[in-house]
Design a protein around this motif. Sequence first.
Motif, short mmCIF file in Angstrom:
data_model
loop_
_atom_site.label_atom_id
_atom_site.label_comp_id
_atom_site.label_asym_id
_atom_site.label_seq_id
_atom_site.Cartn_x
_atom_site.Cartn_y
_atom_site.Cartn_z
N ARG A 1 0.84 -1.21 0.00
CA ARG A 1 0.00 0.00 0.00
C ARG A 1 0.87 1.25 0.00
N ARG A 2 1.95 1.25 0.76
CA ARG A 2 2.87 2.40 0.77
C ARG A 2 3.54 2.57 -0.58
N SER B 1 0.96 4.08 -3.01
CA SER B 1 0.62 5.47 -2.74
C SER B 1 1.79 6.42 -2.98
N PRO C 1 -2.35 9.42 -5.22
CA PRO C 1 -3.33 9.10 -4.17
C PRO C 1 -4.01 7.77 -4.43
N VAL C 2 -4.24 7.03 -3.36
CA VAL C 2 -4.86 5.70 -3.45
C VAL C 2 -6.09 5.69 -2.56
N SER C 3 -7.18 5.12 -3.06
CA SER C 3 -8.39 5.00 -2.25
C SER C 3 -9.06 3.65 -2.52
N LEU D 1 -8.00 -1.18 -4.99
CA LEU D 1 -7.50 0.15 -4.72
C LEU D 1 -7.42 0.93 -6.01
N ARG E 1 -5.91 4.25 -7.96
CA ARG E 1 -4.84 5.24 -7.89
C ARG E 1 -4.96 6.22 -9.05
N SER F 1 -2.95 8.49 -11.18
CA SER F 1 -1.60 8.89 -11.58
C SER F 1 -1.73 10.01 -12.61
#
Length: 143
Positions: free
Chosen positions: A29-30, A33, A37-39, A55, A57, A59
């Motif tokens: 996850r790190r 991200s 941004p990741v959600s 997830l 992202r 970009s």
Amino acid sequence: MSTLQVVEVVLLAGCLVVALWLVLLWLRRRALSAHGPVSPCAVRLPGSHRWRLGLLRLSSGQLDWFSVSGMTTSPTMSWSREGLDISTPSTELVSIPGLMSAVSLTLSGSSGDLADLALEPKIYPAVRSWLESAPPGRGVNVT
């Protein structure tokens, strides 16, 4: 070794495997991200009734979707920002395990509908803003 010792060793090994899996998910996850941004979200492909948790992202040039269960850092699905359009979110909330409350919207491109996304309502404005803003390097010489 007694039976109790064997059980303790097996339980310890199981706890270590679970802890290692959680650490790997956190590191993934790190890493994801670090590039935007990741959600959390879910995706449903055309013709399917099943939502897949993952997830999302944002970009600079594309919208990337990563499976929540995978360990790879490359996107499972990716949509180019150019020519991408999203619908307004549905008025009814979608119930998907893993997402608190979600609204669904449709991703479409020049070839038609690409996928349905389920996002938390507070994430939708960020995705809409990302899509409507100019990608880096586009329109820099506009007068």
